[in-house]
Design an enzyme around this catalytic site. Structure first.
Site: not given
Ligand code: NAD
Length: 256
Positions: A138, A151
């Site tokens: 990401s 995350y």
């Protein structure tokens, strides 16, 4: 281009994983799918591209189920040539409020699963002298955002794992690279749009604009199809010496 190869894509019943599975299938690769939800619908979309499709429902938070999935894939197709570590979840809260069980789940699904699938896929790739490992990290593997501690930690870890895997196999035909998307309008992000709309009393469209405006200069979502095309490039001969990169497709997010 990928006829005769087998790609295993974790979390491929939805969103980015499904987009990558379809892009690899369009190049002729047989696909092993994984994930929850509308399994039959997702399988049908990939099978419509004329390749063989198998499915294993391993929970990517469980190492023994990941091992069973890798064994199943090898028994069904001989070996996994292309591994796409994509399954992932999100939880948004400040560190002091972050539920420890959500932290553990995110680290297990978004980070440790990639380690387990990679360690189990590598021996057959090494024996064959060719392999592609693509980790869906990401932009949060490169930069941070508030309220995403687990995350961001997991995705930075995935970028690190990508580099080490690439280095350890650098003199072979096995490459390992990461894809770092910005916002992609999948169910994972729609939940964040919904939360913003509810918290601020906004329409769905206005909440999307706010989300993009905070981070993504292009004011556009990246699509699963665009990410699929990048995965295909990594698998192509032109990708033979692309090793250990973390390639952002993020509308300029990390350029700021
Ligand atoms: P999504 O919710 O549409 O898809 C997630 C997939 O993972 C689904 O197939 C789901 O069934 C599967 N999954 C979830 N938990 C699982 C588990 N325990 N075991 C097996 N499968 C499981 O989300 P998405 O947006 O397509 O996300 C895919 C990946 O892309 C994730 O790793 C995510 O972090 C990453 N990513 C997404 C965005 C975005 O904006 N959507 C941006 C950057 C990175």
């Amino acid at each position: 281009m990928l006829k005769g190869k087998t790609a295993l894509v974790t979390g491929s019943t939805s969103g980015i994983g499904l987009g990558i599975a379809k892009a690899l299938a369009a190049q002729g690769a047989n696909i092993v799918m994984n994930g929850f939800g509308d399994v039959a619908g997702a399988q049908a979309e990939v099978a419509a591209l004329g390749v063989q499709v198998a499915y294993h429902g391993a929970d990517m938070s469980k190492p023994d189920e990941i091992a069973a999935m890798m064994t199943y894939a090898a028994e069904r197709f001989g070996r996994v040539d292309i591994l796409v570590n994509n399954a992932g979840i999100q939880h948004v809260a400040r560190v002091e409020n972050f539920p420890p069980e959500r932290w553990d789940a995110i680290i297990a699904i978004n980070l440790s699963s990639a380690f387990h699938a990679t360690r189990l896929a590598l021996p057959a790739m090494q024996a064959a002298g060719w392999g592609r490992i693509i980790n869906v990290a990401s932009v949060h593997g490169l930069v941070a955002s508030a309220e995403k501690s687990a995350y961001v930690t997991a995705k930075h870890g995935v970028v690190g794992l990508t580099k080490v895997t690439a280095l350890e196999n650098a003199t072979s035909g096995i490459t390992c690279n990461a894809i770092c998307p910005g916002w992609v309008l999948t169910p994972l992000v729609q939940k964040q749009v919904d939360a913003k709309a509810a918290a601020l009393g906004l329409s769905n469209d206005d909440a999307k604009k706010l989300l993009l405006g905070e981070k993504e200069p292009s004011m556009q979502f990246t699509t699963p199809e665009e990410l699929g095309a990048l995965a295909v490039f990594f698998c192509s001969p032109a990708g033979n010496n692309v090793r250990g990169v973390a390639w952002n497709m993020d509308g300029g997010w990390a350029a700021q």
